[in-house]
Write an enzyme that holds these catalytic residues in place. Sequence first.
Site, mmCIF file in Angstrom:
data_model
loop_
_atom_site.group_PDB
_atom_site.id
_atom_site.type_symbol
_atom_site.label_atom_id
_atom_site.label_comp_id
_atom_site.label_asym_id
_atom_site.label_seq_id
_atom_site.Cartn_x
_atom_site.Cartn_y
_atom_site.Cartn_z
ATOM 1 N N PHE A 138 -0.712 -0.101 -14.754
ATOM 2 C CA PHE A 138 -1.221 -1.294 -14.074
ATOM 3 C C PHE A 138 -1.545 -0.922 -12.633
ATOM 4 O O PHE A 138 -0.688 -0.411 -11.913
ATOM 5 C CB PHE A 138 -0.212 -2.447 -14.100
ATOM 6 N N ASP A 223 0.479 5.929 -7.604
ATOM 7 C CA ASP A 223 0.547 4.496 -7.304
ATOM 8 C C ASP A 223 2.016 4.101 -7.173
ATOM 9 O O ASP A 223 2.724 3.965 -8.174
ATOM 10 C CB ASP A 223 -0.146 3.709 -8.430
ATOM 11 N N LYS A 252 3.483 -4.276 -2.084
ATOM 12 C CA LYS A 252 4.707 -5.030 -2.415
ATOM 13 C C LYS A 252 5.773 -5.050 -1.321
ATOM 14 O O LYS A 252 5.715 -5.861 -0.427
ATOM 15 C CB LYS A 252 5.269 -4.518 -3.743
#
Length: 396
Positions: A138, A223, A252
Amino acid sequence: MREKEIIALADQNIMNTYKRFPIVLVKGAGQRVWDVNGKEYLDFVAGIAVCNLGHTHPQVVAAIKEQAETLTHVSNLYYIEPQAQVAKLLVDNSFADKVFFCNSGAEANEAAIKLARKYAHENLGSEKFELITMKDSFHGRTMATITATGQEKFQFGFTPLLDGFTYVPFNDLAALEAAITGKTCGVMVEPIQGEGGVNIPDDKYLAEVRKICDRHNILLIIDEVQTGIGRTGKLFAYEHSAIQPDIMTLAKALGSGFPVGAMLATDKIAQAFNPGNHASTFGGNFLAMAAAKATLQTILQEDLLDGCRKKGEYFLAQLKKMQSRHKIIREVRGKGLMIACELTVDGADIVKKCMNRGVLINCTGGKILRFVPPLIISVQDIDVVINVLDEAMGEK
Ligand SMILES: Cc1ncc(COP(=O)(O)O)c(C=O)c1O
């Protein structure tokens, strides 16, 4: 406004992109949040791996307040002191030499994809533009990042996708090696797949991916949007593998809830970007950088990483014990405080039962309970969650 009114107002006016739980959270402190009715919850979701320092951390709050009263935003046409300071903190504590700031994980990955293409175009040859990404990965919701994301459910209805992406199974080195062609410019991979279900590769996987990239002279993009900023017990998860990526993305937890994204690279790769090649109005603005600076300083000063590893091991051990009591638990896995409990049944009902009992947990991929609590939780908090899970799983 009361709960029902707020929910009705939201449903009437906000686009229907989230399936929301019918609670309205209004306050937070540390590992706890409260809803509009005053009900308290132990928050093991933490904004999905965002609030690593817990809610309303005093240092982050003070930094944002002070900055808001001084200067909120100027254009990136001018120098911004806290931006330089956060970049230095990231550079000093990672493989990277240079940082680009943006506002989200998807944007950080967009920037990474653009930088990889630009570098390859200039240094490896214009025929090299293809990125290999992993099935079940993702990487975000923009057009480039849903293309990079190796899950059809996120791409469905949005075709045509971007050219130049191929997918291989995660944790499969032979498949990766076989997929590299004369067009490949890089590999993009999460150290642990988060949304894909907390999938943890073999210990040597990332190091071997690095070797493959070196052998073929292609870039390794990591990532760390979900795994970064201490989540797995190291500041960045790639550190567990003792390797250095060429490009890394963060978001995040970097701003403790203030929207911040970052794309980091070595000097050699970063040089492919020149003024005008990429930009973001809000990227690295004063408020975002105040939050990020306070977050990074706190994580680095306080002994949160060691505690994260120890509490993660304890949590994992307790969940493994639970496995013998509940047949619906298929597997328990995790690293640091990124933990999954895979069920043989749908997890939504367990999530709901935990919420009713005052514990927030998340479910990804239908059957995988995901725990990404603030790193500041205590062993007692873990015991509470274990007891609540025990009850929820035991209840018919
Ligand atoms: C690994 C990873 N990359 C990218 C993203 C996208 O981040 P954002 O939602 O901030 O765009 C996420 C979000 O869950 C993620 O987990």
